[in-house]
Design a protein around this motif. Structure first.
Motif, short mmCIF file in Angstrom:
data_model
loop_
_atom_site.label_atom_id
_atom_site.label_comp_id
_atom_site.label_asym_id
_atom_site.label_seq_id
_atom_site.Cartn_x
_atom_site.Cartn_y
_atom_site.Cartn_z
N ILE A 1 54.69 -29.14 35.66
CA ILE A 1 54.60 -28.48 34.36
C ILE A 1 55.83 -28.80 33.51
N PHE A 2 57.02 -28.69 34.09
CA PHE A 2 58.25 -29.00 33.36
C PHE A 2 58.32 -30.48 32.98
N LYS A 3 57.85 -31.34 33.89
CA LYS A 3 57.84 -32.79 33.58
C LYS A 3 56.94 -33.07 32.38
N ASN A 4 55.76 -32.44 32.35
CA ASN A 4 54.83 -32.65 31.23
C ASN A 4 55.40 -32.12 29.93
N GLU A 5 56.08 -30.96 30.02
CA GLU A 5 56.70 -30.40 28.81
C GLU A 5 57.80 -31.32 28.28
N GLU A 6 58.58 -31.88 29.17
CA GLU A 6 59.64 -32.80 28.73
C GLU A 6 59.04 -34.08 28.14
N ARG A 7 57.90 -34.50 28.70
CA ARG A 7 57.21 -35.67 28.15
C ARG A 7 56.75 -35.39 26.72
N LEU A 8 56.22 -34.18 26.49
CA LEU A 8 55.80 -33.81 25.14
C LEU A 8 56.99 -33.78 24.18
N LYS A 9 58.13 -33.26 24.68
CA LYS A 9 59.34 -33.23 23.85
C LYS A 9 59.78 -34.64 23.46
N MET A 10 59.68 -35.57 24.44
CA MET A 10 60.08 -36.95 24.16
C MET A 10 59.12 -37.62 23.16
N ASN A 11 57.83 -37.24 23.22
CA ASN A 11 56.88 -37.77 22.23
C ASN A 11 57.22 -37.27 20.83
N LEU A 12 57.59 -35.97 20.76
CA LEU A 12 58.03 -35.42 19.46
C LEU A 12 59.30 -36.11 19.00
N TRP A 13 60.22 -36.32 19.97
CA TRP A 13 61.49 -36.99 19.66
C TRP A 13 61.22 -38.41 19.14
N ALA A 14 60.23 -39.10 19.75
CA ALA A 14 59.88 -40.46 19.32
C ALA A 14 59.30 -40.45 17.91
N ASN A 15 58.44 -39.48 17.61
CA ASN A 15 57.87 -39.38 16.26
C ASN A 15 58.95 -39.09 15.23
N ALA A 16 59.91 -38.21 15.63
CA ALA A 16 61.02 -37.91 14.71
C ALA A 16 61.86 -39.16 14.48
N GLN A 17 62.09 -39.95 15.53
CA GLN A 17 62.87 -41.19 15.41
C GLN A 17 62.15 -42.20 14.51
N LYS A 18 60.83 -42.28 14.67
CA LYS A 18 60.02 -43.19 13.83
C LYS A 18 60.10 -42.78 12.36
N THR A 19 60.06 -41.47 12.16
CA THR A 19 60.16 -40.97 10.78
C THR A 19 61.52 -41.35 10.17
N LEU A 20 62.58 -41.23 10.92
CA LEU A 20 63.92 -41.58 10.42
C LEU A 20 64.02 -43.07 10.10
N PRO B 1 54.35 -52.71 12.26
CA PRO B 1 53.41 -53.56 13.01
C PRO B 1 54.13 -54.67 13.79
N GLY B 2 53.96 -54.64 15.13
CA GLY B 2 54.56 -55.66 15.99
C GLY B 2 56.02 -55.43 16.31
N LYS B 3 56.60 -54.33 15.80
CA LYS B 3 58.01 -54.03 16.08
C LYS B 3 58.09 -52.72 16.89
N PHE B 4 58.82 -52.81 18.01
CA PHE B 4 58.84 -51.68 18.94
C PHE B 4 60.26 -51.29 19.35
N GLN B 5 60.40 -50.03 19.63
CA GLN B 5 61.59 -49.51 20.32
C GLN B 5 61.09 -48.69 21.53
N GLN B 6 61.92 -48.65 22.57
CA GLN B 6 61.56 -47.87 23.76
C GLN B 6 62.56 -46.73 23.95
N ILE B 7 62.00 -45.59 24.29
CA ILE B 7 62.83 -44.44 24.63
C ILE B 7 62.77 -44.25 26.15
#
Length: 384
Positions: free
Chosen positions: A35-54, A123-129
Motif C-alpha cells: 500500500i505504501f509503495k503504491n502511494e509513493e508511486r502515485l506521489k512520484m507520478n504527481l511529481w513527474a507531472n509537476a516537473q513536466k509542467t515546469l 514529442p520524442g524527448k524524455f526524462q526519467q525519474i
C-alpha cells in the motif's frame, strides 16, 4: 504412551497456531508495504507531472501548484535523469551529489528499488525519474523481524516459566513418592531381617538363608535408593567396574535362563564420581528395560569401555528396537511402549545420570526388530 501422544498433539497444535499467527503478521506487513509503495508511486507520478509542467511553462502558466507538489517531497530520494546524466536531485545527501562515483552508485541503487517514472515533456524527448524508498518503508521492512523477535522472547519466557514450574512440581512429586515408598518398605523389612536371624538358628540349609539374606540386603538397598530421591547424593570416587559388576551379577542370577547374559570390561579399576546406590539403580533400570524389550528372551550384552577422559557403559539388547524419532522422547516421564507401567524407569535413569552424576545417557544405536544399545558416560576421576 497415551499421555505422551496427547502431549505431542498439544505441541503440534501450539506450533500450528504460532505458525498461523506469524504468517498473518507477515502477510499483514506485506500488505501495508505494498500500500505504501503504491502511494509513493502515485506521489512520484504527481511529481513527474509537476516537473513536466515546469519544463513546459511559459509566462502565463500558474506554477504555484507544481512547485508545492515538488517542494512537499521531503522523504523520498529522487534523481532526475536525462540522457543518462543526473540533472537534478531531491533528498540526496550533499556528499553523494558532489562525488561522481558515489552519485552513480546511488543512482544504481535507486534503479534496483523501483521502476522509473518517464516524463515525455515534448514529442520524442524524455526524462526519467528514479526514486528510492522513503524512511518509513525502510523501517517497515524491519518491522516483522522486530515483532517476531518480541514474540520469540515472550515465548521463551513463557516456556522457561512453564518448564521451571513443571520441573518444580515433578521434583516435589518424585521426592514425596520416593520417601513415602522408603517409609512403607522400612517396616516389613525390619521384620524380615528378624526372621532371617531366626532362620539362621534353625536346622535349615545355610545356602537358602544366604540367598534370602541377599534379597533382604537388596531391599535395604532399594529403600536407601528411594530415601535419596529429593536429596543431593554424596558422590565419591568409586570403582565403576566393580560397582557395575555387582549389580550385573545379582540380576543375572535372578532372571530366566532364556536371557543370555554377556559382560565385558577392562581388567583394571576405573574410578568415577558416583553414588554406588544410585549407580546400581541406573544399571538395574537399563537391564530390566532391555529384558522387557526382549519380552524375557534374547541376548543382553553389558560392556564397559574407555576413551581418554570418559568411561562408557553400553547395555545392548536384541529386542524390538526403537524408531529414531523416539530416541529423545523415550526418556520423557510418562512415555512407555508397554501396556503396563508408568513410563518412569528411563526418565528416572536419565535424572540420576545427568542431574545427580553430571553424566550423559543416550540411545547409542537402535534398529527395529534387531535391538537397542543404551550408553551411559561418566567422566573419569582417579583419586589422588
Amino acid at each position: 504412551m497415551r499421555f505422551s501422544e496427547s502431549r505431542n498433539t498439544t505441541r503440534w497444535i501450539i506450533i500450528f497456531i504460532s505458525f498461523l499467527i506469524i504468517s498473518l503478521i507477515l502477510w499483514n506487513t506485506y500488505t501495508f508495504f505494498q500500500i505504501f509503495k503504491n502511494e509513493e508511486r502515485l506521489k512520484m507520478n504527481l511529481w513527474a507531472n509537476a516537473q513536466k509542467t515546469l519544463i513546459n511553462a511559459d509566462e502565463n502558466t500558474d506554477l504555484d501548484l507544481p512547485l508545492e507538489i515538488i517542494n512537499n517531497n521531503t522523504s523520498v530520494p529522487v534523481m532526475l535523469v536525462m540522457y543518462d546524466k543526473v540533472i537534478s536531485s531531491v533528498n540526496v545527501p550533499e556528499h553523494i551529489i558532489n562525488d561522481r562515483k558515489e552519485s552513480v552508485k546511488f543512482l544504481n541503487n535507486l534503479k534496483n528499488e523501483n521502476d522509473p517514472v518517464i516524463i515525455e515533456y515534448a514529442p520524442g524527448k524524455f526524462q526519467q525519474i528514479y526514486y528510492g524508498n522513503s524512511a518509513l518503508i525502510n523501517k517497515l521492512k524491519y518491522y516483522p523481524v522486530a515483532l517476531l523477535l518480541i514474540i520469540f522472547l515472550c515465548g521463551a519466557l513463557i516456556y522457561n516459566f512453564y518448564k521451571s514450574t513443571k520441573m518444580a512440581t515433578q521434583n516435589k512429586l518424585w521426592a514425596g513418592m520416593a520417601k513415602e515408598t522408603a517409609h512403607q518398605i522400612g517396616t516389613p523389612l525390619s521384620s524380615l531381617i528378624g526372621w532371617v536371624e531366626i532362620l539362621k538358628t534353625e536346622e535349615i540349609d545355610q545356602s537358602i538363608t544366604a540367598e534370602i539374606e541377599k534379597d533382604v540386603e537388596r531391599l535395604q538397598t532399594i529403600t536407601d535408593r528411594f530415601s535419596k530421591i529429593g536429596s543431593v547424593p554424596v558422590l565419591e570416587p568409586n570403582d565403576i567396574v566393580a560397582e557395575t559388576l555387582n549389580t550385573y551379577e545379582y540380576l543375572q542370577s535372578r532372571f530366566s535362563k532364556q536371557v543370555s547374559f554377556s559382560y565385558k570390561a577392562p581388567e583394571k579399576q576405573i574410578f568415577a564420581l558416583i553414588n554406588p546406590t544410585l549407580h546400581s539403580w541406573t544399571i538395574e533400570n537399563l537391564i530390566k528395560n532391555a529384558i522387557d524389550a526382549m519380552k524375557g528372551k534374547g541376548n543382553l550384552d553389558l560392556e564397559i569401555e574407555l576413551d581418554s577422559h570418559h568411561v562408557k557403559i553400553n547395555v545392548k539388547d536384541s529386542g524390538s528396537g526403537i524408531s529414531k524419532n523416539q530416541f529423545k522422547t523415550i526418556f520423557e516421564p510418562g512415555f512407555t511402549t508397554k501396556k503396563r507401567g508408568w513410563g518412569l524407569g528411563l526418565s528416572l535413569t536419565k535424572r540420576i545420570v545427568e542431574e545427580y552424576h553430571n553424566g550423559k545417557i543416550k540411545v547409542l544405536h537402535s534398529e527395529i526388530g534387531k535391538g537397542t544399545t543404551f550408553q551411559i558416560s561418566y567422566k573419569i576421576n582417579t583419586p589422588s
